[in-house]
Scaffold this motif. Structure first.
Motif, PDB file in Angstrom:
ATOM      1  N   SER A  18       3.044  -6.332   3.449  1.00  0.00           N
ATOM      2  CA  SER A  18       3.201  -5.080   4.186  1.00  0.00           C
ATOM      3  C   SER A  18       3.966  -4.053   3.352  1.00  0.00           C
ATOM      4  CB  SER A  18       3.934  -5.344   5.501  1.00  0.00           C
ATOM      5  OG  SER A  18       4.115  -4.143   6.218  1.00  0.00           O
ATOM      6  N   LEU A  19       5.043  -4.514   2.721  1.00  0.00           N
ATOM      7  CA  LEU A  19       5.810  -3.624   1.835  1.00  0.00           C
ATOM      8  C   LEU A  19       4.956  -3.135   0.675  1.00  0.00           C
ATOM      9  CD1 LEU A  19       9.212  -5.542   1.738  1.00  0.00           C
ATOM     10  CD2 LEU A  19       8.934  -3.131   2.393  1.00  0.00           C
ATOM     11  N   MET A  20       4.170  -4.051   0.099  1.00  0.00           N
ATOM     12  CA  MET A  20       3.346  -3.684  -1.051  1.00  0.00           C
ATOM     13  C   MET A  20       2.271  -2.674  -0.642  1.00  0.00           C
ATOM     14  SD  MET A  20       0.958  -6.087  -3.446  1.00  0.00           S
ATOM     15  CE  MET A  20      -0.269  -6.218  -2.142  1.00  0.00           C
ATOM     16  N   PHE A  21       1.546  -2.937   0.474  1.00  0.00           N
ATOM     17  CA  PHE A  21       0.501  -2.025   0.917  1.00  0.00           C
ATOM     18  C   PHE A  21       1.094  -0.649   1.262  1.00  0.00           C
ATOM     19  CE2 PHE A  21      -2.153  -5.568   0.812  1.00  0.00           C
ATOM     20  CZ  PHE A  21      -3.461  -5.243   1.170  1.00  0.00           C
ATOM     21  N   PHE A  22       2.238  -0.663   1.902  1.00  0.00           N
ATOM     22  CA  PHE A  22       2.886   0.611   2.243  1.00  0.00           C
ATOM     23  C   PHE A  22       3.262   1.372   0.974  1.00  0.00           C
ATOM     24  CE2 PHE A  22       6.776   3.066   2.890  1.00  0.00           C
ATOM     25  CZ  PHE A  22       6.402   3.906   3.933  1.00  0.00           C
ATOM     26  N   SER A  23       3.851   0.673   0.030  1.00  0.00           N
ATOM     27  CA  SER A  23       4.329   1.327  -1.201  1.00  0.00           C
ATOM     28  C   SER A  23       3.186   1.903  -2.018  1.00  0.00           C
ATOM     29  CB  SER A  23       5.128   0.331  -2.038  1.00  0.00           C
ATOM     30  OG  SER A  23       6.238  -0.174  -1.314  1.00  0.00           O
ATOM     31  N   VAL A  24       2.131   1.115  -2.241  1.00  0.00           N
ATOM     32  CA  VAL A  24       1.033   1.597  -3.080  1.00  0.00           C
ATOM     33  C   VAL A  24       0.302   2.754  -2.399  1.00  0.00           C
ATOM     34  CG1 VAL A  24       0.751  -0.630  -4.240  1.00  0.00           C
ATOM     35  CG2 VAL A  24      -0.619  -0.132  -2.220  1.00  0.00           C
ATOM     36  N   SER A  25       0.153   2.681  -1.057  1.00  0.00           N
ATOM     37  CA  SER A  25      -0.494   3.794  -0.349  1.00  0.00           C
ATOM     38  C   SER A  25       0.337   5.061  -0.469  1.00  0.00           C
ATOM     39  CB  SER A  25      -0.682   3.436   1.126  1.00  0.00           C
ATOM     40  OG  SER A  25      -1.597   2.382   1.283  1.00  0.00           O
ATOM     41  N   LEU A  26       1.660   4.902  -0.309  1.00  0.00           N
ATOM     42  CA  LEU A  26       2.554   6.060  -0.384  1.00  0.00           C
ATOM     43  C   LEU A  26       2.549   6.661  -1.787  1.00  0.00           C
ATOM     44  CD1 LEU A  26       4.680   7.854   0.987  1.00  0.00           C
ATOM     45  CD2 LEU A  26       6.421   6.184   0.276  1.00  0.00           C
ATOM     46  N   VAL A  27       2.676   5.835  -2.808  1.00  0.00           N
ATOM     47  CA  VAL A  27       2.710   6.328  -4.198  1.00  0.00           C
ATOM     48  C   VAL A  27       1.395   6.997  -4.562  1.00  0.00           C
ATOM     49  CG1 VAL A  27       2.819   5.596  -6.611  1.00  0.00           C
ATOM     50  CG2 VAL A  27       4.444   4.659  -4.950  1.00  0.00           C
ATOM     51  N   ALA A  28       0.269   6.340  -4.213  1.00  0.00           N
ATOM     52  CA  ALA A  28      -1.041   6.909  -4.554  1.00  0.00           C
ATOM     53  C   ALA A  28      -1.273   8.224  -3.806  1.00  0.00           C
ATOM     54  CB  ALA A  28      -2.137   5.904  -4.226  1.00  0.00           C
ATOM     55  N   GLY A  29      -0.881   8.283  -2.525  1.00  0.00           N
ATOM     56  CA  GLY A  29      -1.052   9.512  -1.752  1.00  0.00           C
ATOM     57  C   GLY A  29      -0.223  10.657  -2.299  1.00  0.00           C
ATOM     58  N   LEU A  30       1.031  10.360  -2.651  1.00  0.00           N
ATOM     59  CA  LEU A  30       1.895  11.400  -3.222  1.00  0.00           C
ATOM     60  C   LEU A  30       1.372  11.876  -4.575  1.00  0.00           C
ATOM     61  CD1 LEU A  30       5.424   9.965  -2.309  1.00  0.00           C
ATOM     62  CD2 LEU A  30       4.211  11.880  -1.219  1.00  0.00           C
TER      63      LEU A  30
END
Length: 567
Positions: A110-122
């Motif tokens: 969950s942490l990994m999916f959240f982090s990669v989505s956030l970084v890629a979106g930003l």
């Protein structure tokens, strides 16, 4: 246990601190714009369906949801993409079961999916990308940035996590290369889905999704059939290897080792079933055969007992499926089991148990392959048993069950070669002959003479054990081959034998007496000893020298003596 507990505590603490608050912050700064909720629902349902359709690539299940992820992000923005990715994460964890506890996997992923989505979106928005844009160049360029950052950040997080757990792996591993390759292959589908849906609506999901799902299903069936063919070929090779073994012990060793390697299990057991009991014949654990003894258990106990009672094969995907059958003989970290009967002539003779530390380690087709291998094994065991009986008959004296002249001759030549190569320092040969044996046959009958020979053979086996090779050389002549025995040591052994035989009471029933009754007789033996290389370095010369010592040094000197060959 302590380390796992600490890791779980850290992961869940980080999740509580980061994910809920992070979602709130993302929603505040990047609120989603959903003009048509039904359209969003269709996307989510399609996303979920793709999550349930893994493909087997490079031996691992791969979930091809990235193209829907990109399209979903380009249309609805970062918040919706994070929420749907979290849902996908739960489905993927359910589908790809491993031996790692879900209590560890859920917070980490969950942490990994959240982090990669956030970084890629930003990264997408920092580069100038706009949500909902239909400018083809911008969609492709900025969408590619989003996709590349998503894959790279995912790989970086995996590397950092592996580093903290002590697993050092290459950044560009085979799995990572496959991820990058799939990204490039799937990205055009993502752009096509986004653009197509923007112009014709939900129908685009059907027009593009159905062919993609069909292709995925076909590829999955193809991969399954290919794996079955590969496993069948491996089973055939193992079957040929078993068939070439002539000894039962070799067949047992070869079978359990090869099957464990083929199915990549940590534990494998061959269990014999007879006299209402289960007896472990072979124990293979962590890449090696174990010699420890396990006490026999009732034929109805444990997973093997269930196979014996039902005659059926079983797969257990995790410990909770079989722990109520446990007998305490499986390692504590065992999860998956694959168990099949070993049958011969439609009768269960034993059970094969394969055990893995991983959950869901076995596929249904593997159980069928294992049943084929068990048949190969049963046939090979039977063949090896027959061959051993045939070889034993050709090498043994039918009366005394000692080795015969033919086997002695081969063993003698083999020992001489070993001595010439420096692997043996000395080799002594002891030749023995029963004194006045003809008079025993004449007085008591030939069957009584045979009884004496059989009892004498038992004494020789008891005295010599594994120290040497005992053979019946002729009628009443016996030879003992003693590797690494000096002449002095061989003479001492021969003298001890002579004394024991002289004192021993041999039980016979005279065939020539008026009434058959059991009685005792005494015999003596004359013995000759010759040693290589002192007396000769040739096998036949060693026999002649011992025979000469027996005749001249013992028989002519009054019998019941031990004599050494003297040049």
């Amino acid at each position: 246990m302590g380390e796992k507990f600490t890791r779980k505590t850290i992961l869940w603490s980080l999740w509580i601190l980061i994910v809920p608050a992070g979602l709130a912050v993302v929603y505040h700064f990047f609120p989603p714009s959903v003009a048509d909720p039904w359209n969003l629902l269709a996307y989510v349902l399609f996303f979920v369906l793709m999550s349930f359709m893994p493909m087997n690539i490079n031996g691992a299940s791969t979930f091809l949801v990235q193209w829907v992820t990109v399209a979903l992000f380009l249309k609805y923005g970062i918040f919706i993409e994070i929420l749907v990715s979290q849902l996908s994460m739960l489905i993927v964890l359910y589908r790809s079961r491993t031996n790692e506890a879900q209590s560890l996997r859920i917070p980490f992923n969950s942490l990994m999916f959240f982090s990669v989505s956030l970084v890629a979106g930003l990264a997408y928005m920092a580069a100038g990308g706009k949500i909902g844009s239909l400018e083809l160049f911008d969609v492709i360029a900025f969408g590619l940035i989003f996709q590349v950052v998503l894959v790279f950040s995912n790989q970086i997080i995996y590397q950092l996590y592996d580093y903290t757990t002590g697993n050092r792996s290459k950044f560009f591993s085979i799995d990572a290369v496959w991820d990058f390759a799939l990204m490039l292959v799937i990205f055009p589908y993502a752009i096509a889905l986004y653009m197509f849906e923007a112009y014709i609506g939900i129908a685009a999901l059907v027009l593009l999704g159905v062919p993609f799902l069909t292709m995925t299903a076909v590829m999955k069936m193809y991969n399954n059939s290919e794996q079955i063919n590969i496993d069948l070929k491996k089973a055939g090779v193992i079957g040929h290897q078993l068939a070439s073994r002539l000894e039962v012990e070799e067949v047992l060793d070869q079978f359990v080792v090869q099957v464990a390697k083929m199915f990549k299990v940590e534990y494998a057991y061959v269990i014999d079933y007879r006299d209402e009991l289960q007896q472990f014949l072979r124990i293979y654990e962590n890449d090696q055969l174990e010699s420890r003894k396990i006490s026999p258990v009732s034929y109805t106990k444990g997973v093997a007992g269930k196979v014996i009672v039902t005659g059926e094969s079983f797969i257990y995907n995790e410990k909770t499926d079989w722990e109520d059958l446990v007998t305490g003989n499986l390692p504590a970290d065992t999860q998956s089991l694959m168990v099949t009967p070993i049958a011969r002539n439609n009768k269960t003779e034993g059970v094969l148990v394969l055990a893995s530390k991983k959950k869901y380690a076995f596929a249904k087709h593997q159980l069928q392959i294992l049943e084929i291998l068990s048949t190969y094994f049963a046939v090979s065991i039977e063949k090896a048993g027959y061959m051993q009986k045939i070889i034993a008959k050709s090498e043994r004296c039918g009366l005394t069950k000692l080795y015969n002249y033919r086997y002695l001759d081969e063993s003698l030549e083999s020992c001489i070669k070993e001595m010439n190569k420096g692997r043996l320092d000395q080799l002594s040969l002891v030749m023995m002959d029963i004194d006045h044996f003809k008079s025993i046959n004449d007085r008591y009958g030939h069957q009584s003479g045979n009884d004496i020979l059989i009892q004498l053979a038992d004494i020789l086996r008891e005295e010599i054990g594994d120290e040497g090779t005992i053979a019946r050389y002729g009628g009443e002549e016996f030879v003992i081959l003693l590797p690494d025995y000096s002449k002095e040591l061989a003479m001492l052994l021969a003298e001890n034998l002579r004394k024991r035989i002289e004192k021993h009471e041999f039980l016979i029933e005279s065939d020539l007496a008026a009434e058959r009754q059991q009685q005792t007789v005494h015999i003596t033996m004359s013995i000759g000893v010759s040693t290589a290389p002192d007396d000769s370095d040739e096998g036949m010369a060693l026999i002649r020298n011992a025979d000469r010592a027996l005749f001249i040094g013992a028989k002519q000197a009054g019998r019941n003596k031990v004599a050494a060959y003297v040049k």
